[in-house]
Design an enzyme around this catalytic site. Sequence first.
Site, mmCIF file in Angstrom:
data_model
loop_
_atom_site.group_PDB
_atom_site.id
_atom_site.type_symbol
_atom_site.label_atom_id
_atom_site.label_comp_id
_atom_site.label_asym_id
_atom_site.label_seq_id
_atom_site.Cartn_x
_atom_site.Cartn_y
_atom_site.Cartn_z
ATOM 1 N N LEU A 1 0.838 -1.200 0.000
ATOM 2 C CA LEU A 1 0.000 0.000 0.000
ATOM 3 C C LEU A 1 0.872 1.250 0.000
ATOM 4 O O LEU A 1 0.596 2.225 -0.727
ATOM 5 C CB LEU A 1 -0.921 -0.010 1.222
ATOM 6 C CG LEU A 1 -1.791 1.240 1.430
ATOM 7 C CD1 LEU A 1 -2.759 1.420 0.270
ATOM 8 C CD2 LEU A 1 -2.529 1.149 2.760
ATOM 9 N N GLU A 2 1.916 1.254 0.791
ATOM 10 C CA GLU A 2 2.817 2.413 0.830
ATOM 11 C C GLU A 2 3.515 2.617 -0.505
ATOM 12 O O GLU A 2 3.677 3.747 -0.975
ATOM 13 C CB GLU A 2 3.847 2.205 1.942
ATOM 14 C CG GLU A 2 3.233 2.156 3.336
ATOM 15 C CD GLU A 2 4.204 1.621 4.379
ATOM 16 O OE1 GLU A 2 3.916 1.782 5.588
ATOM 17 O OE2 GLU A 2 5.235 1.036 3.978
ATOM 18 N N LEU A 3 3.929 1.517 -1.132
ATOM 19 C CA LEU A 3 4.600 1.617 -2.427
ATOM 20 C C LEU A 3 3.659 2.178 -3.494
ATOM 21 O O LEU A 3 4.032 3.082 -4.261
ATOM 22 C CB LEU A 3 5.127 0.242 -2.848
ATOM 23 C CG LEU A 3 5.764 0.161 -4.241
ATOM 24 C CD1 LEU A 3 7.002 1.049 -4.312
ATOM 25 C CD2 LEU A 3 6.121 -1.284 -4.579
#
Length: 436
Positions: free
Chosen positions: A321-323
Amino acid sequence: MSEIEPTVSWYYVNPDKSECSQYPFWNKDREQRGTSLQFYIMLIPYQGLYFCTVRYQRRGRMLHFTRSIKVSGIYPERVSKVPTILYPTEHKIFSVRTNSDERLTCRGLLPLILHNSSRKIWWTVDGNTVAELKNRRFSQKNSIVKEDFGDLTMESVLVIEDFQSEDLKREFNCSVWNEQGFLTRRAQLKEDVSLPTVELGCGLGVTLVLMLLLFVVYHVFWLELLLLYRSWFGTDERHTDDKEFDVYISYARNSEEEQFVLSTLRSVLENVLGYSVCIFDRDSLPGGTITDETLSFVARSRRLLVIVSPNYACQGSQALLELKAGIDSMALGGHLKVILVQYKPVQRQSLVRELRRARVALALVRWQGDKSKELTSRFWKRLRVELPLRRISRDEERCNKEAALMRLSSQNSTNSQTGLISNTSKNPQKVFDCAA
């Protein structure tokens, strides 16, 4: 007085076959009439050496004597016999250099005239011949370059020793003469500004050495030069945007990478380099929504630091999700830059699609274990190039480095990891107090 009628015999020496032929010859263009040999048509093959032998009897003894004659063809009288200057041409300009020996060449065609074979070619300097000039600096050499059926191509070379600038004002004329005419032509001179070959060669050699040296220096120290350039001319991004964090670190939780992030990477970035670092597990508030807070943290950061390892970016994980949030923010607004830090080598086929694409287009900084632990290693220099510029005082930088080195050297492998995680969770302080 011959007691019988003398007999005359003619012989021809063929220069091509090196053999001697006796009259009658193999054609009717040459005929012996009495004691003479007559040519009705003169051809090139008929040139050569001819012998005549006379035999007679005197006082009962047979005597003979032989004479030779060389026969050459010439151009007929209807061909122009006026001399011409072949070189220099009317537009020829001689390039000369001062303080050096110069040679001016004149070449002329002087046809043969039967009743007068006198032909001349010579140079004059200010209207005087070289002999009349009586100057040892000037000399003349004449030679025959070619002979064509009696017509001569003659060459005269005027040698000028130690040519001076005053000689450019002199009048140099080349002349040819025979009985049919006279022709003269003035030589045009131009000073050739010579380049200093020795100085030029030395300068070129020094330039090449310097270029090679600069290439080697840049190849070896390009990171140091780039950091130096950023420190002089770079802009602190804190003055141009409203971001809260410098770096958001994305990594695989509950793995070896977590210890690397919390104990090494976070400590150096915050305490030594002076960056504001956001770590979700440390800076997020209890009870919040993971998705919303993750997107908010990524949007409020200037850099997204992705720790690439075999455990990273499994489908459905928070790291993925962060990527995705970082790549979308980088593609849409351009206010966020994604940096890949390879903690351990990963096979490309084992990565998710977003990470495979990111490795092609984004900067990749490799962690090399013990070689990268020193703050002067290539890893930290390469990472600083990708991170935002920070301007801190020398005293603060020295103090932060010493504190970080003391902290890194005093940490244990497993126990210190647990203690560090608990401490960072309770105390979110990001700046190390040097005085403490």
